[in-house]
Design an enzyme around this catalytic site. Structure first.
Site, PDB file in Angstrom:
ATOM      1  N   ASP A   1       0.942  -1.075  -0.076  1.00 22.49           N
ATOM      2  CA  ASP A   1       0.026  -0.062   0.165  1.00 22.49           C
ATOM      3  C   ASP A   1       0.823   1.233  -0.078  1.00 22.49           C
ATOM      4  OD1 ASP A   1      -3.124   0.595   0.352  1.00 22.49           O
ATOM      5  OD2 ASP A   1      -1.992   2.034   2.075  1.00 22.49           O
TER       6      ASP A   1
ATOM      7  N   GLU B   1       1.436  -0.712  -5.165  1.00 23.66           N
ATOM      8  CA  GLU B   1       0.415   0.271  -5.388  1.00 23.66           C
ATOM      9  C   GLU B   1       0.626   1.534  -5.530  1.00 23.66           C
ATOM     10  OE1 GLU B   1      -3.653   2.247  -3.627  1.00 23.66           O
ATOM     11  OE2 GLU B   1      -1.597   2.123  -2.887  1.00 23.66           O
TER      12      GLU B   1
END
Length: 617
Positions: free
Chosen positions: A313, A342
């Site tokens: 993330d 990401e």
């Protein structure tokens, strides 16, 4: 190394084990090779070469003094240059085998070594090719009044297998903090029964190494991993390095967080958005070594529990040095571990993360909609230099992204974006249930967030029921099967765009490295009206001659067409089928294939066709 001309050289080597490999380049002058080259020219000119033969014999004797293994044969060959008939001496002087041995015996002072060791990271096949399916385990229950569990996810595995996905990516499965917990649609004040965001990690039940108690136990998770593997599916977990205010680290290591002048910890912000339920970690704290080790330990806990793929993330908000160290350290012990970045961020930052070791990367595909921008962007991703270090994973949607293209869109728009992602990229993914069920309502005007986002509440998805089931299920399963059956679609290299005289038709091909599998795709970019046009195929890219007759087998409809040359008519009605996915074979290969099919016993049943929805726009 082989010569390319103009003093440029090239060599290649194969690697067969996962992990980091080191290499460098050495070069040296080749006096004997130069002498032999000049000797040939002297002989052609009819010159006396007696002196040159003596020079060559001397070079052979000097080389013999530098090697024990070849000393005897080199001295014997030197004698051949000095004795025998003139023709025999010339033949010995021009012996290519001796020249090759001499080239590999340079004098040490002639060797020049590139002073830097270069590195190549080698990953297993899943790093290059795979289809990802994202889901929230808490929404996996068949009972709309019950929180989902790992057992519910296990029960969902056959369905995900039927769709043909290789990776099941789970949103965070850790305990969720209660302090400043967000309610539905990200409202700041949650009721006691609201479940909060899974990215607000940590509570009194534990932190990043713990499991949300309503999902099950560690033992339940350790049953899920092999159950998925048994279906041919790998489990990927979210690796989100952030904490809720209730995370154990907040009390145990307050120095790992940034503080405001009043002593309070600064919560996460992306102005104007505020995330009061999340505390970012300070990777540049004075105690950074302990923090970095703790983050490393978290990964290793889940690796020990059987996980080998991690979706990371927001890696671009952490120091590059941290990722360079962490990925290298983990992969030194577990070279089969893969990391998906990401990172929806500026291109150079995204590329830098790939160079630091990230296996795959999110990218700008969700926002590339028009023909020219799709051609330009995917060409950039699939050709050097970018393709040498960055593997793109194409996602048409994520829990954070409902693009304008999909907002209030009809089925053709979802089908078209799916086919583009699945055939342009060797790796792609979908945020599963909302994409399958074509969730298309944004939270508000100008927002890319979903209305009633699963990030903040448990949702119940009716995926398999005949009334309200997934309208894209059959198309997804069919395309994933096509991907597995056609090696050309399993690589990012080999992508080539072809001209077609319609601004609403995108035409491109992929060719396998062996060039024995060729797939041509035509996708309509118009989700409302029928589009048609003539292709102008670059036949050389397809391994075809200019006037060759070849077969175009549409793998979506099972229709077969006989084409000749590069100009061929195509037509797509988005309400019937979103694309042509042709497998191309020459007329000779087609006849061989038909003969083989006729000889097969029993005949294979016809494949089911994609579900059609005849409603008008």
């Amino acid at each position: 190394m082989s010569a390319l001309g103009n003093d440029r050289w090239r060599a290649s080597f194969e690697v067969e084990a996962a992990g980091w490999h080191r290499y460098t380049v050495e070069g040296w002058t080749d006096p004997y090779g130069t002498w032999r080259h000049d000797l040939e020219k002297r002989i052609d000119a009819g010159q006396d070469v007696e002196v040159e033969l003596a020079v060559g014999a001397g070079m052979l004797r000097a080389a013999a003094d530098r090697t024990k293994r070849l000393a005897r044969s080199l001295r014997a060959h030197a004698e051949k240059l000095e004795e025998g008939s003139h023709e025999e001496r010339l033949s010995a002087a021009l012996d290519p085998g001796v020249a090759e041995r001499m080239r590999d015996l340079p004098e040490s002072w002639r060797v020049s070594r590139y002073p830097q060791e270069l590195f190549v990271q080698v990953d297993r096949e899943r790093a290059r090719f795979g289809a990802w399916y994202e889901m929230f385990p808490r929404s996996a229950s068949e009972d709309p009044d019950r929180h989902g569990t790992f057992d519910d996810v296990i029960a969902r595995l056959p369905y995900i297998k039927s769709l043909g996905f290789d990776v099941l990516y789970l949103a965070p499965i850790h305990p969720i903090g209660r302090a400043f917990r967000k309610g539905p649609n990200n409202v700041p004040d949650a009721d006691p029964d609201h479940v909060g965001s899974p990215w607000a990690i940590g509570s009194e039940e534990g932190g990043h190494e713990a499991i949300h108690p309503e999902l099950g136990s560690v033992e339940d998770f350790e049953r899920l991993v092999p159950a998925a593997n048994g279906e041919g599916i790998e489990i990927a977990l979210d690796y989100a390095l952030q904490c809720s205010p209730d995370h154990p680290w907040v009390k145990e290591h307050p120095e790992w967080f940034r503080h405001l002048p009043d002593g309070s910890i600064r919560y996460a912000e992306n102005p104007p958005k505020k995330y009061q339920d999340i505390y970012p970690l300070d990777f540049e704290t004075e105690d950074w070594r302990a923090l970095w080790r703790a983050c490393n330990d978290v990964l290793r806990v889940w690796i020990d529990r059987g996980v080998r793929i991690f979706r990371v993330d927001n890696p671009h908000t952490k120091p590059f040095a941290f990722w360079e160290w962490l990925i290298a350290d983990v992969k030194a012990d577990y070279p089969d571990v893969l990391f998906l970045a990401e990172a929806f961020t500026r291109p150079r930052r995204l590329e830098r993360l790939a160079k630091l070791g990230f296996t795959q990367s999110y990218n700008y595909f969700p926002w590339r909609n028009e023909k020219l921008e799709l051609e330009q962007y995917l060409t950039e991703l699939s050709t050097p230099p970018v393709v040498e270090y960055l593997r793109a994973n194409l996602w048409p949607n994520t829990p954070d992204i409902l693009t304008a293209k999909l907002q209030h869109a009809s089925q053709p728009a979802f089908a078209q974006r799916f086919v583009l992602a699945a055939t342009l990229g060797a790796s792609y993914g979908i945020y599963g249930p909302p994409f399958e069920l074509m969730e298309n309502a944004p939270r508000g005007d100008g927002s890319e967030e979903y209305l009633d986002s699963e990030k903040y509440q448990v949702r119940h998805w009716k995926l398999e029921t005949s009334a309200g089931g997934s309208p894209l299920r059959q198309l997804i399963a069919q395309v994933n099967r096509i991907r597995h059956e056609n090696r050309a679609l399993q690589f990012d290299r080999g992508l080539h765009f072809h001209s077609v005289d319609s601004p609403q038709l995108l035409c491109y091909s992929k060719v396998s490295p062996e060039r024995d599998n060729v797939v041509l795709v035509v996708v309509s970019l118009d989700a409302h009206w029928t589009q048609s046009g003539f292709t102008d195929l670059a036949l050389g890219e397809l391994g075809l001659d200019d006037d060759e007759v070849f077969e175009a087998h549409d793998l979506l409809t099972d229709h077969r067409f006989t084409w000749q040359g590069g100009r061929n008519y195509v037509e797509l009605d988005p309400w019937r089928v979103p694309a042509h996915v042709f497998r191309l074979t020459s007329s000779r290969r087609s006849e061989d294939a038909r003969t083989e099919r006729r000889n097969e016993q029993p005949h294979e049943p016809a494949r089911p066709q994609p579900e059609t929805h005849p409603e008008e726009p």
